[in-house]
Motif scaffolding. Structure first.
Motif, mmCIF file in Angstrom:
data_model
loop_
_atom_site.group_PDB
_atom_site.id
_atom_site.type_symbol
_atom_site.label_atom_id
_atom_site.label_comp_id
_atom_site.label_asym_id
_atom_site.label_seq_id
_atom_site.Cartn_x
_atom_site.Cartn_y
_atom_site.Cartn_z
ATOM 1 N N VAL A 73 -8.231 -16.802 -17.276
ATOM 2 C CA VAL A 73 -8.296 -17.280 -17.954
ATOM 3 C C VAL A 73 -8.702 -17.837 -19.466
ATOM 4 N N TYR A 74 -8.362 -18.582 -19.982
ATOM 5 C CA TYR A 74 -8.742 -18.303 -21.539
ATOM 6 C C TYR A 74 -9.135 -18.974 -22.499
ATOM 7 N N GLN A 75 -10.011 -19.029 -23.373
ATOM 8 C CA GLN A 75 -11.578 -20.068 -24.026
ATOM 9 C C GLN A 75 -10.574 -19.993 -25.472
ATOM 10 N N THR A 76 -9.925 -20.768 -25.748
ATOM 11 C CA THR A 76 -8.924 -20.059 -26.891
ATOM 12 C C THR A 76 -8.625 -19.423 -26.581
ATOM 13 N N SER A 77 -8.162 -18.594 -27.780
ATOM 14 C CA SER A 77 -7.869 -16.424 -27.818
ATOM 15 C C SER A 77 -8.335 -15.238 -26.394
ATOM 16 N N ASN A 78 -9.413 -16.157 -26.303
ATOM 17 C CA ASN A 78 -10.106 -15.159 -25.468
ATOM 18 C C ASN A 78 -10.313 -15.385 -23.843
ATOM 19 N N LYS A 79 -10.095 -13.991 -23.349
ATOM 20 C CA LYS A 79 -9.702 -13.785 -22.338
ATOM 21 C C LYS A 79 -10.997 -13.495 -21.114
ATOM 22 N N PHE A 80 -10.991 -14.789 -19.947
ATOM 23 C CA PHE A 80 -11.732 -13.698 -19.234
ATOM 24 C C PHE A 80 -11.176 -13.613 -17.832
ATOM 25 N N LEU A 81 -12.019 -12.611 -17.066
ATOM 26 C CA LEU A 81 -11.765 -12.838 -15.775
ATOM 27 C C LEU A 81 -12.614 -12.816 -14.873
ATOM 28 N N ALA A 82 -11.376 -14.133 -13.904
ATOM 29 C CA ALA A 82 -12.509 -14.476 -12.491
ATOM 30 C C ALA A 82 -11.744 -14.333 -11.392
ATOM 31 N N GLY A 108 0.723 -1.456 0.209
ATOM 32 C CA GLY A 108 0.029 0.128 -0.209
ATOM 33 C C GLY A 108 0.603 1.314 0.317
ATOM 34 N N ILE A 109 2.634 1.359 -0.019
ATOM 35 C CA ILE A 109 3.098 2.324 0.029
ATOM 36 C C ILE A 109 3.784 2.539 -1.466
ATOM 37 N N ASN A 110 4.973 1.025 -1.115
ATOM 38 C CA ASN A 110 5.606 0.934 -1.756
ATOM 39 C C ASN A 110 4.880 0.020 -3.216
ATOM 40 N N TYR A 111 4.015 -1.109 -2.546
ATOM 41 C CA TYR A 111 3.748 -2.460 -3.477
ATOM 42 C C TYR A 111 2.306 -2.469 -2.963
ATOM 43 N N SER A 112 1.519 -2.778 -4.471
ATOM 44 C CA SER A 112 -0.249 -2.664 -4.148
ATOM 45 C C SER A 112 -0.441 -4.358 -4.384
ATOM 46 N N VAL A 113 0.721 -4.743 -5.585
ATOM 47 C CA VAL A 113 -0.389 -5.344 -6.227
ATOM 48 C C VAL A 113 1.155 -7.282 -6.490
ATOM 49 N N ILE A 114 0.961 -8.013 -6.190
ATOM 50 C CA ILE A 114 1.653 -9.483 -6.136
ATOM 51 C C ILE A 114 1.701 -10.082 -7.295
ATOM 52 N N THR A 115 1.658 -9.875 -8.279
ATOM 53 C CA THR A 115 1.199 -10.942 -9.675
ATOM 54 C C THR A 115 2.260 -11.856 -9.422
ATOM 55 N N VAL A 116 1.426 -13.724 -9.360
ATOM 56 C CA VAL A 116 1.550 -14.672 -9.647
ATOM 57 C C VAL A 116 1.817 -15.660 -11.421
ATOM 58 N N PRO A 117 2.327 -15.420 -11.927
ATOM 59 C CA PRO A 117 2.713 -15.913 -13.098
ATOM 60 C C PRO A 117 1.980 -17.311 -14.013
ATOM 61 N N ASN A 118 1.543 -17.440 -14.989
ATOM 62 C CA ASN A 118 1.409 -18.706 -15.829
ATOM 63 C C ASN A 118 3.104 -19.379 -15.516
ATOM 64 N N TYR A 151 -15.310 -26.142 -20.399
ATOM 65 C CA TYR A 151 -15.356 -24.985 -20.748
ATOM 66 C C TYR A 151 -14.313 -25.236 -21.464
ATOM 67 N N ASN A 152 -13.456 -25.475 -21.328
ATOM 68 C CA ASN A 152 -11.877 -25.605 -22.088
ATOM 69 C C ASN A 152 -11.254 -24.175 -21.746
ATOM 70 N N LEU A 153 -10.968 -24.029 -20.412
ATOM 71 C CA LEU A 153 -10.510 -23.173 -19.983
ATOM 72 C C LEU A 153 -9.466 -23.397 -19.725
ATOM 73 N N ARG A 154 -8.141 -22.623 -20.110
ATOM 74 C CA ARG A 154 -7.011 -22.242 -19.595
ATOM 75 C C ARG A 154 -6.296 -21.662 -18.346
ATOM 76 N N LEU A 155 -6.040 -21.537 -17.467
ATOM 77 C CA LEU A 155 -5.624 -20.925 -15.892
ATOM 78 C C LEU A 155 -4.475 -20.482 -16.611
ATOM 79 N N ASP A 156 -4.384 -18.866 -16.550
ATOM 80 C CA ASP A 156 -3.189 -18.786 -16.612
ATOM 81 C C ASP A 156 -2.431 -17.572 -15.611
#
Length: 438
Positions: free
Chosen positions: A352-361, A291-301, A328-333
């Motif tokens: 999450v991706y369905q082919t090239s379409n990205k969705f946000l959970a 909250g001061i220097n960092y606000s996001v931790i991004t865990v990669p695929n 739904y043949n979804l790929r976790l990213d």
């Protein structure tokens, strides 16, 4: 009636003529003459600096980037930049022009290092799709003070500061002075994860150089209260230059100079030198900096990553397999953990991706935190996408993040030396995972 009409027409003609003269002549000059004079003045300034210009560009998207620019009268410009190894070592030539519009402007009109920051393809230099780093390559001329010109981006308002270079500086750019500094400075930062300075003899002030986002942050604790001061920066031939001075108890820090003899940074305040020192351990815990220097931790695929325990690797693989077979043949990213300390909230977003379409959970949490820095996360209402894959994500979400208590700590990537943020379960110490800090 006919005579009145003639007089009216004559009066209108005289009035129109006067109005036209008033519009054309301002201080005895026509607008096009004044614009031409301004363009000639700026052209003479740009090409009249015999050893080129040091330039510092601060995009609207944040951060800072340095350039060396040398303009010719044939509308050509050569440049170096601190963007990366190639721009720092190999000069790039392109065209430029001065443009007359509402204000005289400088336009870099063919692709060069400056355009990399504005490239709409995130694969080129990151940033946002369609916008890049929200940077400009067309600038309005602004204030001139001595050897310094200040310009403003026409589209996004990026700030460009240009300073006349010396012969010694020109020679240094041409002889790999910039890349030598970059290698020394980034190597030092990588090998010393906790840097600090002491400006008053009492408090060690943590000094964080984030050269991925090109920002510097001072963080300190005073009687239990955490304070911070941040500024974008650029690499120069001498070290690190801040866009704006940062203040610690009235002491202003503007620049961090690289000392070749000691292979470390120092800064000066009111003519007095203060060395930047290295601590073997963090001065402040990560939970104090969220909250001061960092606000996001991004865990990669990925299937594995520095700071991931075997249990997390197994559970993530199970979650990925579950989303893929969910019907739904979804790929976790990638997954992003976004903190808002003002609202005591954590939002986990999983791509999450369905082919090239990205969705946000989306998994919205509130949290409590003990004085010792132990978090307890409480899940709210998931969005529709998250509900669809709730069963598949259970090994990570309902069985761990929603059930356990967690601490946050630093983890240094042993290969790249990048400092990551790491979650650690209190109830299950064998469950840890890490990601990049932003």
């Amino acid at each position: 009636m006919k005579r009145i009409l003639i007089y009216a027409l004559l009066s209108l003609a005289v009035f129109s003529g006067c109005k036209k003269n008033n519009e054309i002549l301002i201080d005895g000059e026509r607008p096009e003459e004044r614009v031409a004079e301004a363009l000639t003045k700026y052209s003479d300034q740009l090409t009249g600096s015999p050893y080129g210009w040091k330039a510092y560009l601060y995009p609207a998207g944040g951060g800072g980037f340095s350039f060396y620019l040398n303009f010719t009268k044939k509308n050509r410009v050569t440049m170096y930049s601190d963007l990366d190894v190639v721009p720092a070592t190999t000069s790039k030539e392109s065209s430029y022009r001065l443009k007359a519009s509402m204000n005289p402007s400088l336009v870099f009109d063919t692709y060069n290092y400056m355009h990399i920051l504005a490239d709409p393809d995130p694969k080129v230099f990151g940033g946002a799709s369609g916008w890049g780093m929200y940077s400009d390559f067309e600038f309005n001329f602004g204030v001139q003070t001595g050897d310094t010109l200040k310009l403003t981006g026409k589209l996004l308002g990026s700030k460009l500061v240009m300073v006349r270079a010396s012969k010694e500086e020109q020679d240094s750019y041409n002889n790999k002075g910039l890349i030598n500094l970059l290698n020394d400075a980034t190597g030092y930062i990588d090998n010393n994860s906790t840097l600090y300075t002491n400006l008053d003899g009492a408090v060690n002030v943590q000094t964080i150089f984030d050269y991925f986002q090109k920002k510097m942050t001072l963080v300190w604790s005073d009687k239990g209260v955490i304070s911070a001061a941040t500024s974008p920066f650029v690499f120069t031939l001498n070290g690190i230059l801040l866009q704006d001075p940062v203040s610690y108890k009235g002491k202003l820090l503007r620049e961090f100079i690289w000392d070749v003899a000691t292979q470390s940074f120092y800064t000066t305040v009111d003519g007095k030198r203060f060395d930047i020192k290295s601590s073997p351990s963090p001065l402040l815990p990560l939970n104090s900096l969220i909250g001061i220097n960092y606000s996001v931790i991004t865990v990669p695929n990925a299937t594995s990553y520095p700071g991931w325990s075997a249990d997390f690797v197994t559970r993530r693989a199970k979650a990925a397999a579950g989303t893929l077979s969910s019907g739904y043949n979804l790929r976790l990213d990638k997954m992003a953990f976004v903190f808002n300390v003002n609202q005591n909230s954590l939002v986990l977003t999983a791509d999450v991706y369905q082919t090239s379409n990205k969705f946000l959970a989306v998994y919205p949490y509130t949290y409590t935190k003990t004085p010792a820095g132990v978090y307890k996360f409480t899940l709210g209402a998931m969005n529709g996408n998250a509900s669809v894959i709730a069963t598949a994500m259970a090994p990570l979400v309902s069985e761990r993040l929603s059930a356990d208590q967690f601490t946050l700590d630093y983890f240094t990537n042993p290969t790249t030396k990048q400092v990551l943020g790491q979650f650690k379960s209190v109830e299950h110490p064998d469950f840890t995972f890490s990601g990049s800090l932003q």
